[in-house]
Design an enzyme around this catalytic site. Structure first.
Site, mmCIF file in Angstrom:
data_model
loop_
_atom_site.group_PDB
_atom_site.id
_atom_site.type_symbol
_atom_site.label_atom_id
_atom_site.label_comp_id
_atom_site.label_asym_id
_atom_site.label_seq_id
_atom_site.Cartn_x
_atom_site.Cartn_y
_atom_site.Cartn_z
ATOM 1 N N CYS A 274 29.316 -13.662 -11.772
ATOM 2 C CA CYS A 274 28.598 -13.203 -12.772
ATOM 3 C C CYS A 274 27.099 -12.991 -12.390
ATOM 4 C CB CYS A 274 28.487 -14.412 -13.929
ATOM 5 S SG CYS A 274 29.968 -14.564 -14.644
ATOM 6 N N HIS B 259 22.116 -13.476 -18.009
ATOM 7 C CA HIS B 259 23.291 -13.305 -17.979
ATOM 8 C C HIS B 259 23.900 -14.150 -19.403
ATOM 9 C CE1 HIS B 259 27.631 -13.551 -17.075
ATOM 10 N NE2 HIS B 259 27.391 -14.910 -16.905
ATOM 11 N N ASN C 207 31.090 -12.917 -22.349
ATOM 12 C CA ASN C 207 30.937 -12.923 -20.997
ATOM 13 C C ASN C 207 31.601 -11.735 -20.318
ATOM 14 O OD1 ASN C 207 30.288 -13.290 -18.453
ATOM 15 N ND2 ASN C 207 30.523 -15.304 -18.516
HETATM 16 O O1 UT7 Z 1 29.429 -17.032 -16.181
HETATM 17 C C1 UT7 Z 1 30.108 -17.797 -15.224
HETATM 18 C C2 UT7 Z 1 29.521 -19.284 -15.245
HETATM 19 N N1 UT7 Z 1 30.402 -19.681 -16.393
HETATM 20 C C3 UT7 Z 1 29.578 -20.471 -17.303
HETATM 21 O O2 UT7 Z 1 28.209 -20.340 -17.220
HETATM 22 C C4 UT7 Z 1 30.023 -21.196 -18.279
HETATM 23 C C5 UT7 Z 1 29.588 -22.840 -18.237
HETATM 24 N N2 UT7 Z 1 30.333 -23.699 -19.215
HETATM 25 C C6 UT7 Z 1 30.339 -23.699 -20.496
HETATM 26 O O3 UT7 Z 1 29.653 -22.498 -21.024
HETATM 27 C C7 UT7 Z 1 30.943 -24.649 -21.226
HETATM 28 O O4 UT7 Z 1 31.289 -25.981 -20.373
HETATM 29 C C8 UT7 Z 1 32.306 -24.319 -21.842
HETATM 30 C C9 UT7 Z 1 31.790 -23.286 -23.094
HETATM 31 C C10 UT7 Z 1 33.160 -23.623 -21.142
HETATM 32 C C11 UT7 Z 1 32.819 -25.421 -22.631
HETATM 33 O O5 UT7 Z 1 32.184 -26.047 -23.330
HETATM 34 P P1 UT7 Z 1 31.858 -27.606 -23.276
HETATM 35 O O6 UT7 Z 1 30.865 -27.795 -24.546
HETATM 36 O O7 UT7 Z 1 31.389 -27.974 -22.120
HETATM 37 O O8 UT7 Z 1 33.028 -28.385 -23.515
HETATM 38 P P2 UT7 Z 1 33.980 -29.202 -22.803
HETATM 39 O O9 UT7 Z 1 34.766 -28.396 -21.739
HETATM 40 O O10 UT7 Z 1 33.356 -30.468 -22.350
HETATM 41 O O11 UT7 Z 1 35.147 -29.723 -23.853
HETATM 42 C C12 UT7 Z 1 35.062 -30.328 -24.962
HETATM 43 C C13 UT7 Z 1 36.141 -30.354 -25.667
HETATM 44 C C14 UT7 Z 1 37.720 -30.910 -25.079
HETATM 45 O O12 UT7 Z 1 38.329 -31.522 -25.970
HETATM 46 P P3 UT7 Z 1 38.560 -32.942 -25.456
HETATM 47 O O13 UT7 Z 1 39.193 -33.153 -24.133
HETATM 48 O O14 UT7 Z 1 37.343 -33.691 -25.678
HETATM 49 O O15 UT7 Z 1 39.382 -33.394 -26.532
HETATM 50 C C15 UT7 Z 1 38.222 -29.287 -24.919
HETATM 51 O O16 UT7 Z 1 39.465 -29.371 -24.691
HETATM 52 O O17 UT7 Z 1 36.345 -29.200 -26.578
HETATM 53 C C16 UT7 Z 1 37.923 -28.535 -26.155
HETATM 54 N N3 UT7 Z 1 37.726 -27.418 -26.271
HETATM 55 C C17 UT7 Z 1 37.943 -26.528 -27.261
HETATM 56 N N4 UT7 Z 1 38.239 -26.672 -28.427
HETATM 57 C C18 UT7 Z 1 38.252 -25.822 -29.436
HETATM 58 C C19 UT7 Z 1 37.501 -26.558 -25.025
HETATM 59 N N5 UT7 Z 1 37.583 -25.176 -25.206
HETATM 60 C C20 UT7 Z 1 38.004 -25.057 -26.671
HETATM 61 C C21 UT7 Z 1 38.168 -24.131 -27.538
HETATM 62 N N6 UT7 Z 1 38.374 -24.534 -28.837
HETATM 63 N N7 UT7 Z 1 38.155 -22.826 -27.347
#
Ligand code: UT7
Length: 331
Positions: free
Chosen positions: A116, A256, A286
């Site tokens: 990115c 970004h 993104n």
């Molecule tokens: O551009 C390249 C670099 N990339 C980035 O900068 C991305 C950086 N990361 C992020 O933006 C975030 O970490 C994400 C958007 C990818 C995820 O958000 P988060 O707040 O960190 O969520 P998490 O991974 O901690 O997941 C929390 C919960 C999980 O459920 P459990 O295990 O707590 O039951 C996930 O399974 O949210 C769940 N989850 C979702 N729920 C509904 C993950 N994706 C989804 C979804 N819909 N799409």
């Protein structure tokens, strides 16, 4: 004699027509508009649906628009750099395909893969060619068909990405304008948290790699999030400090667009008012190397000659970086 600087003199873009919104996505995977909006800030993303068309299709459309807007003939272009993680094919470089499609014959062309941060890395590279005095017209295009490497059965990644391309023209100036300073960093240790497992020389494509769904984005979201927040903010603050740029002297931050929470955290650390931050993640998601030039394209009409602008990105590699530039024309 004043030093030659590299200034952006035009912006072009291409956005696919098809809109995949959160409502449609919630019928494919177990997700909701509310989760995606509150955790990431994306409502919809564009998808290039037409079969057989890849990043070069969008990239060449963006470059064509750029050539028209800047009244540049293809044979005037010295160099075209394409930032992409979704090349049309592993080789040749997508930059060559784009150049061929728009009729650029007299230059040289190559791709940069910096996740990115691809656009930031490419703009820094392109600026060096201009600053050498040897190159007069250089194009940097970010072109990404992220839908081609997105697993639409994985709710943790499929809501994040979209397809688009956007391009800028760089030309020399001896005025106090253009790219003033930059910081670029990378840390290969980060590769384990964000990558595509197969399709390269380590794990070539096989029935097994396809069955295991290894040709898609693999991301450990929380780890990447933590590094993105601290690294993007660190370099953005560092470049402000070493150029004596207080928040009131800055016209815009162009971050970004990976997650609205990362953007907000960066702007906060810089002490910037939210009204000075370009944000369009809600409509495009993104688009990897295309996010920053896509913002410049959308905001072009509001930009004024002499505006102090900071571009900042973080991505796979890990890679991250920032550029301080003075905008060179009234939009
Ligand atoms: O551009 C390249 C670099 N990339 C980035 O900068 C991305 C950086 N990361 C992020 O933006 C975030 O970490 C994400 C958007 C990818 C995820 O958000 P988060 O707040 O960190 O969520 P998490 O991974 O901690 O997941 C929390 C919960 C999980 O459920 P459990 O295990 O707590 O039951 C996930 O399974 O949210 C769940 N989850 C979702 N729920 C509904 C993950 N994706 C989804 C979804 N819909 N799409």
């Amino acid at each position: 004699m004043s030093k030659i600087k590299a200034a952006i003199t035009g912006v072009g873009s291409y956005i696919p027509e098809y809109i995949l919104d959160n409502h449609e996505l919630s019928k494919i995977v177990d997700t909701t508009d509310e989760w995606i909006m509150t955790r990431v800030g994306i409502r919809e993303r564009r998808i290039l649906k037409e079969k057989g068309k890849g990043s070069s299709f969008m990239g060449s459309r963006a470059v064509k628009q750029l050539l028209e807007k800047t009244k540049t003939a293809p044979d005037e272009v010295d160099l075209l750099i394409c930032a992409t993680v979704t090349p049309d094919m592993p080789f040749p470089a997508t930059a060559n395909i784009i150049a061929d499609k728009v009729g650029i014959k007299n230059g040289f062309h190559f791709d940069i893969n910096a996740g990115c941060s691809g656009f930031v890395y490419s703009l820094i590279t392109a600026a060096k060619f201009i600053e050498s005095g040897q190159y007069k017209k250089v194009i940097v295009v970010g072109a990404e068909k992220m839908s081609s490497i997105t697993n639409y059965e994985d709710r943790t990644t499929c809501a994040l990405f979209g397809d688009a391309a956007a391009a800028v023209m760089l030309e020399p100036t001896t005025e106090d304008l253009g790219i003033m300073d930059y910081i670029a960093r990378s840390d290969g240790m980060g590769r384990k948290h964000l990558h595509m497992k197969a399709g390269g020389s380590c794990i070539p494509a096989s029935h097994h790699s396809v069955d295991e769904r290894q040709h898609f984005i693999y991301q450990e979201g929380q780890v990447v999030f933590k590094h993105a927040v601290s690294n993007m903010a660190d370099v953005s603050v560092e470049i402000m400090e070493r150029n004596n740029l207080t928040a009131d002297k800055l016209a815009w931050l162009v971050p970004h667009q990976a997650n609205l929470r990362i953007i907000d955290a960066t702007a906060k650390r810089m002490g910037l008012d939210p009204s000075k931050v370009m944000i369009n993640i809600e409509r495009y998601g993104n688009t990897t190397s295309a996010t920053i030039p896509l913002c410049l394209w959308e905001w072009e009409n509001q930009l004024k000659k002499g505006d102090n602008i900071i571009l900042s990105a973080f991505g796979a590699g890990f890679t991250w970086g920032t550029i301080y530039l003075k905008w060179a024309y009234n939009g």
